[in-house]
Every structure is written in structure tokens, then in C-alpha cells.
Design a protein around this motif. Structure first.
Motif, PDB file in Angstrom:
ATOM      1  N   SER A 170       0.813  -1.220   0.000  1.00 33.59           N
ATOM      2  CA  SER A 170       0.000   0.000   0.000  1.00 33.59           C
ATOM      3  C   SER A 170       0.845   1.266   0.000  1.00 33.59           C
ATOM      4  CB  SER A 170      -0.895   0.025   1.251  1.00 33.59           C
ATOM      5  OG  SER A 170      -1.641  -1.156   1.373  1.00 33.59           O
ATOM      6  N   HIS A 171       2.142   1.117   0.189  1.00 31.56           N
ATOM      7  CA  HIS A 171       3.014   2.296   0.305  1.00 31.56           C
ATOM      8  C   HIS A 171       3.178   2.975  -1.054  1.00 31.56           C
ATOM      9  CE1 HIS A 171       6.437   4.848   1.274  1.00 31.56           C
ATOM     10  NE2 HIS A 171       6.150   4.625   2.543  1.00 31.56           N
ATOM     11  N   PRO A 172       3.110   4.309  -1.109  1.00 31.23           N
ATOM     12  CA  PRO A 172       3.130   5.009  -2.397  1.00 31.23           C
ATOM     13  C   PRO A 172       4.514   5.324  -2.960  1.00 31.23           C
ATOM     14  CG  PRO A 172       2.733   6.585  -0.655  1.00 31.23           C
ATOM     15  CD  PRO A 172       2.786   5.221   0.006  1.00 31.23           C
ATOM     16  N   PHE A 173       5.572   4.713  -2.418  1.00 31.07           N
ATOM     17  CA  PHE A 173       6.926   5.038  -2.882  1.00 31.07           C
ATOM     18  C   PHE A 173       7.044   4.957  -4.401  1.00 31.07           C
ATOM     19  CE2 PHE A 173      11.334   4.124  -3.953  1.00 31.07           C
ATOM     20  CZ  PHE A 173      12.032   5.036  -3.179  1.00 31.07           C
ATOM     21  N   ASN A 174       6.623   3.825  -4.970  1.00 27.64           N
ATOM     22  CA  ASN A 174       6.747   3.672  -6.426  1.00 27.64           C
ATOM     23  C   ASN A 174       5.821   4.610  -7.181  1.00 27.64           C
ATOM     24  OD1 ASN A 174       8.839   1.901  -6.845  1.00 27.64           O
ATOM     25  ND2 ASN A 174       7.562   0.065  -6.780  1.00 27.64           N
ATOM     26  N   ILE A 229      14.192  -3.170   1.419  1.00 25.17           N
ATOM     27  CA  ILE A 229      12.757  -2.962   1.156  1.00 25.17           C
ATOM     28  C   ILE A 229      12.575  -2.442  -0.262  1.00 25.17           C
ATOM     29  CG2 ILE A 229      10.780  -1.483   1.736  1.00 25.17           C
ATOM     30  CD1 ILE A 229      11.786  -1.675   4.702  1.00 25.17           C
ATOM     31  N   GLY A 230      13.451  -1.509  -0.654  1.00 22.24           N
ATOM     32  CA  GLY A 230      13.391  -0.996  -2.017  1.00 22.24           C
ATOM     33  C   GLY A 230      13.542  -2.099  -3.053  1.00 22.24           C
ATOM     34  N   LYS A 231      14.431  -3.032  -2.771  1.00 24.46           N
ATOM     35  CA  LYS A 231      14.658  -4.145  -3.697  1.00 24.46           C
ATOM     36  C   LYS A 231      13.507  -5.150  -3.672  1.00 24.46           C
ATOM     37  CE  LYS A 231      17.833  -8.034  -4.502  1.00 24.46           C
ATOM     38  NZ  LYS A 231      19.062  -8.725  -4.008  1.00 24.46           N
ATOM     39  N   GLU A 232      13.147  -5.606  -2.466  1.00 21.73           N
ATOM     40  CA  GLU A 232      12.206  -6.722  -2.349  1.00 21.73           C
ATOM     41  C   GLU A 232      10.740  -6.311  -2.454  1.00 21.73           C
ATOM     42  OE1 GLU A 232      13.205  -8.741   1.254  1.00 21.73           O
ATOM     43  OE2 GLU A 232      15.021  -9.643   0.411  1.00 21.73           O
ATOM     44  N   ASN A 233      10.413  -5.107  -2.002  1.00 21.53           N
ATOM     45  CA  ASN A 233       9.011  -4.688  -1.991  1.00 21.53           C
ATOM     46  C   ASN A 233       8.658  -3.708  -3.101  1.00 21.53           C
ATOM     47  OD1 ASN A 233       9.796  -5.115   1.179  1.00 21.53           O
ATOM     48  ND2 ASN A 233       7.748  -5.862   0.732  1.00 21.53           N
ATOM     49  N   PHE A 234       9.651  -2.943  -3.559  1.00 19.49           N
ATOM     50  CA  PHE A 234       9.378  -1.959  -4.600  1.00 19.49           C
ATOM     51  C   PHE A 234      10.005  -2.321  -5.943  1.00 19.49           C
ATOM     52  CE2 PHE A 234       9.458   1.109  -0.759  1.00 19.49           C
ATOM     53  CZ  PHE A 234       8.156   0.769  -0.416  1.00 19.49           C
ATOM     54  N   GLY A 235      10.693  -3.474  -5.990  1.00 20.08           N
ATOM     55  CA  GLY A 235      11.225  -3.967  -7.255  1.00 20.08           C
ATOM     56  C   GLY A 235      12.380  -3.176  -7.828  1.00 20.08           C
ATOM     57  N   LEU A 236      13.149  -2.516  -6.983  1.00 19.70           N
ATOM     58  CA  LEU A 236      14.269  -1.702  -7.466  1.00 19.70           C
ATOM     59  C   LEU A 236      15.523  -2.560  -7.615  1.00 19.70           C
ATOM     60  CD1 LEU A 236      13.777   1.437  -5.189  1.00 19.70           C
ATOM     61  CD2 LEU A 236      12.803   1.009  -7.448  1.00 19.70           C
ATOM     62  N   ASP A 237      16.124  -2.518  -8.788  1.00 22.19           N
ATOM     63  CA  ASP A 237      17.381  -3.246  -8.976  1.00 22.19           C
ATOM     64  C   ASP A 237      18.553  -2.364  -8.535  1.00 22.19           C
ATOM     65  OD1 ASP A 237      17.727  -1.385 -11.027  1.00 22.19           O
ATOM     66  OD2 ASP A 237      17.440  -2.833 -12.649  1.00 22.19           O
ATOM     67  N   ALA A 238      19.772  -2.881  -8.669  1.00 21.93           N
ATOM     68  CA  ALA A 238      20.953  -2.158  -8.186  1.00 21.93           C
ATOM     69  C   ALA A 238      21.087  -0.797  -8.860  1.00 21.93           C
ATOM     70  CB  ALA A 238      22.210  -3.003  -8.423  1.00 21.93           C
ATOM     71  N   SER A 239      20.774  -0.727 -10.148  1.00 19.37           N
ATOM     72  CA  SER A 239      20.862   0.541 -10.866  1.00 19.37           C
ATOM     73  C   SER A 239      19.866   1.561 -10.315  1.00 19.37           C
ATOM     74  CB  SER A 239      20.611   0.316 -12.359  1.00 19.37           C
ATOM     75  OG  SER A 239      20.607   1.540 -13.059  1.00 19.37           O
ATOM     76  N   ALA A 240      18.633   1.112 -10.072  1.00 21.48           N
ATOM     77  CA  ALA A 240      17.607   2.019  -9.540  1.00 21.48           C
ATOM     78  C   ALA A 240      17.954   2.465  -8.126  1.00 21.48           C
ATOM     79  CB  ALA A 240      16.253   1.330  -9.556  1.00 21.48           C
ATOM     80  N   LEU A 241      18.495   1.554  -7.318  1.00 19.61           N
ATOM     81  CA  LEU A 241      18.882   1.925  -5.958  1.00 19.61           C
ATOM     82  C   LEU A 241      20.040   2.910  -5.963  1.00 19.61           C
ATOM     83  CD1 LEU A 241      18.573  -1.570  -4.256  1.00 19.61           C
ATOM     84  CD2 LEU A 241      17.160   0.444  -3.778  1.00 19.61           C
ATOM     85  N   THR A 242      20.959   2.733  -6.902  1.00 18.91           N
ATOM     86  CA  THR A 242      22.068   3.686  -7.015  1.00 18.91           C
ATOM     87  C   THR A 242      21.549   5.064  -7.422  1.00 18.91           C
ATOM     88  OG1 THR A 242      23.643   1.922  -7.549  1.00 18.91           O
ATOM     89  CG2 THR A 242      24.250   4.156  -8.208  1.00 18.91           C
ATOM     90  N   LYS A 243      20.509   5.096  -8.255  1.00 15.50           N
ATOM     91  CA  LYS A 243      19.900   6.381  -8.614  1.00 15.50           C
ATOM     92  C   LYS A 243      19.254   7.041  -7.410  1.00 15.50           C
ATOM     93  CE  LYS A 243      19.041   5.405 -13.517  1.00 15.50           C
ATOM     94  NZ  LYS A 243      18.001   5.142 -14.548  1.00 15.50           N
ATOM     95  N   ILE A 244      18.674   6.221  -6.506  1.00 18.82           N
ATOM     96  CA  ILE A 244      18.112   6.748  -5.264  1.00 18.82           C
ATOM     97  C   ILE A 244      19.217   7.414  -4.441  1.00 18.82           C
ATOM     98  CG2 ILE A 244      17.049   6.109  -3.060  1.00 18.82           C
ATOM     99  CD1 ILE A 244      15.064   5.868  -5.330  1.00 18.82           C
ATOM    100  N   THR A 245      20.368   6.755  -4.349  1.00 19.31           N
ATOM    101  CA  THR A 245      21.510   7.327  -3.631  1.00 19.31           C
ATOM    102  C   THR A 245      21.968   8.609  -4.295  1.00 19.31           C
ATOM    103  OG1 THR A 245      22.227   5.121  -2.931  1.00 19.31           O
ATOM    104  CG2 THR A 245      23.847   6.890  -2.791  1.00 19.31           C
TER     105      THR A 245
END
Length: 323
Positions: free
Chosen positions: A249-253, A282-298
Motif C-alpha cells: 500500500s506504500h506510495p513510494f513507487n 525494502i526498495g529491492k524486495e518490496n518496490f522492485g528496485l534493482d541495483a541501478s535504480a537503488l544507485t539512482k536513489i543514492t
């Protein structure tokens, strides 16, 4: 390992249970009702606040606060964090019996110790507390503007969003802005989308702490995206406190897909049984973010960091080497 950055964490709320128990032993305080099996325990928001205050009361001297900052930042560095900002509270300092200046100097000493050991860069954001009152918030802003500590680079307001009004804090933020401090404000956690709209209207922040309930109003989401305001999202905290029932239910994505700049943060990590590393998980497992997307978050977090251009460039260069 994905390199990480943290923009939203309350330093008193970052005290790990093992450190709190050491402080309790030092001062002869029984914490068995607050910490069990190495974890904080609470059942509702009132108990959370009580646990928080009980643990925070165990940091009473400059060395205590230096140890707290060092302990937390060193643990972040082990998780792959290269940059961290945390909120400080002159009100907590005075409750502990030391001056805001001594408190800030002590935290700064801990930050330097952690950097010497691990290389982690960090900064402080002085905060006023909404439910303490406008006068206290303006005093915190004046302190932030005048303290002269090189690691104090931001000002914000935290506390109960349901008390007070954003227009009440305009003068405090003007004081901070005139001093060249970065501006962030808590909104859109318990206060709903209206609190985000009020922050945009009256405070004009570079960043908003949480901001996730902006999702309740499409125009507010569009405005966040259009104005480039960065959201300091704390999913683990939001679920623990019941802002949303679950990660599905979280609106992050939804916010990210709407063009909002989002980051991942831990808020008061041990109280919400989380860490910055877990937030990225959580970003990886619940929001489907891969390493590239997580690096963009950083990268988003580093670009929004309240640091000078030279430091920011060095941090971004360090992140770039991992691509």
C-alpha cells in the motif's frame, strides 16, 4: 554492495539498543520495560514516545553524545553508507542538562571520529519541535544560524504534524534561509496531503521529511515533481507506525513514477526494527528496485545533500566509481 546515503534520521532515535543498555548501566537505570531481547518494545505511538524519551534521557554528557554520533555513523558505514545527515534537537540538549552549543560540539566530535575511522561524510540539521511551540522553533533557528559549527548545514521542523500551522514557522525558516542553511520540514506523514501543500505554500523547502501522503492529492504530487522537491521517504517507519498498512500500500513507487524525487531513509531505525541497509532491501524486495535504480536513489540523495559543492562533487565521484 550498493552505496547508500541517508538524509532523514533523528540522532537520539538512532541509538542502538546495545548502546542504550551500556548507557543505562553507566547511570544505573533499569530499561527492562523498554528493551527486551536486544530490541525496543512498544505497542502504540504513546509507548513509542515513552521508549524514545527514556533512551534519550541516558545521553547526558558531551562524551555521551560524541559516542552516540560515532556509534551510529560507524554502523552506517558498515552498511555501505558514504553520506549521512541527521536531525539534532536543542530541546533534547537542554532536557539533558547541557547547552545546545556543547551538544552540537559533542556530536561534531563523534562525526569526526567516525569519518577518521571509516571515511563517512556527515552533516547536522538542527530542528525545532512543533508540539513544543513557535518560540522554541524560532530559538532553534537562531541557534542554527549563529552556532557557527561547520557541520551544521540545515534547519528543519519535526514533531507532531497535527499541532500548529506551517505559516506559524515562516519566520524561523526565514532566519535559517538567510543564514544559508538547507531547508527541510516534516510533512505528509500523520498530517495528510494538506500538510505537504502548506509546506510548499509557506516554507518553500528544498526537501520534505516523509511527504508520502501527498499521494492523496494528484495536484500536490504534480507540484512536488514540478518544483523538484526531494522527499525523504522512510518506508519502514511508515509501516511500523501504521501510516500505511503494508508495503504493497506504500506510495513510494507511485510517487517515483509520477516524477517525484524520492530517497530511502531510516528515521528512528532501532525503534522501527530497521536500518538504512534494510530500507534499501525494502526498495529491492518490496518496490522492485534493482541495483541501478537503488544507485539512482543514492544519487538523488547526494544531489539533495546540504553540503558544499566540493564535498558533493567528491561524493558523487565516489558513487560514480561503482557504476
Amino acid at each position: 554492495m550498493v552505496l547508500k546515503a541517508e538524509l532523514h534520521c533523528h540522532i537520539e532515535g538512532a541509538a542502538a539498543p546495545d548502546l542504550v543498555l551500556k548507557q543505562a548501566s553507566k547511570y544505573g537505570v533499569d530499561m527492562s520495560g523498554v528493551i527486551r531481547d536486544g530490541a525496543f518494545v512498544w505497542r502504540d505511538f504513546t509507548e513509542f514516545l515513552a521508549a524514545y524519551d527514556a533512551a534519550a534521557s541516558l545521553f547526558r554528557t558531551e562524551e555521551d553524545y560524541a559516542r552516540l554520533a560515532d556509534h551510529y555513523l560507524t554502523s552506517l558505514a558498515r552498511e555501505g553508507c558514504i553520506y549521512a545527515e541527521f536531525f539534532t534537537s536543542p530541546d533534547h540538549a537542554e532536557k539533558s542538562g547541557i547547552s545546545p552549543f556543547a551538544y552540537t560540539q559533542a556530536l561534531g566530535e563523534g562525526m569526526l571520529r567516525a569519518r577518521a575511522k571509516t571515511g563517512i561524510e556527515s552533516r547536522m540539521i538542527v530542528t525545532g519541535v512543533r508540539h513544543v511551540g513557535v518560540a522554541s522553533i524560532e530559538a532553534a533557528a537562531r541557534f542554527a544560524a549563529r552556532c557557527g559549527h561547520p557541520l551544521v548545514t540545515g534547519f528543519g521542523v519535526a514533531g507532531d504534524e497535527r499541532q500548529g500551522h506551517m505559516e506559524d514557522y515562516v519566520r524561523a525558516f526565514e532566519i535559517a534561509r538567510e543564514a544559508g542553511l538547507g531547508i527541510t520540514v516534516h510533512a505528509g506523514e500523520f498530517g495528510g496531503w494538506e500538510s505537504v501543500e502548506a509546506a510548499l505554500d509557506h516554507i518553500r523547502p528544498a526537501r520534505i521529511g516523509h511527504g508520502v501522503r501527498a499521494i492523496e492529492n494528484a495536484d500536490t504530487v504534480r507540484r512536488i515533481a514540478d518544483e523538484g522537491v526531494v522527499l525523504e521517504c522512510c518506508p519502514g517507519s511508515n509501516i511500523a507506525l501504521g501510516v500505511f498498512p503494508d508495503f504493497a500500500s506504500h506510495p513510494f513507487n507511485a510517487l517515483r513514477e509520477a516524477g517525484c524525487k524520492v530517497t530511502l531513509n531510516s528515521d528512528d531505525p532501532p525503534y522501527f526494527w530497521t536500518s538504512l541497509e534494510r530500507e534499501y532491501l525494502i526498495g529491492k524486495e518490496n518496490f522492485g528496485l534493482d541495483a541501478s535504480a537503488l544507485t539512482k536513489i543514492t544519487r538523488t540523495a547526494l544531489e539533495a545533500a546540504f553540503v558544499d559543492r566540493k564535498t558533493k562533487a567528491a561524493l558523487l565521484a565516489k558513487l560514480g566509481k561503482t557504476r
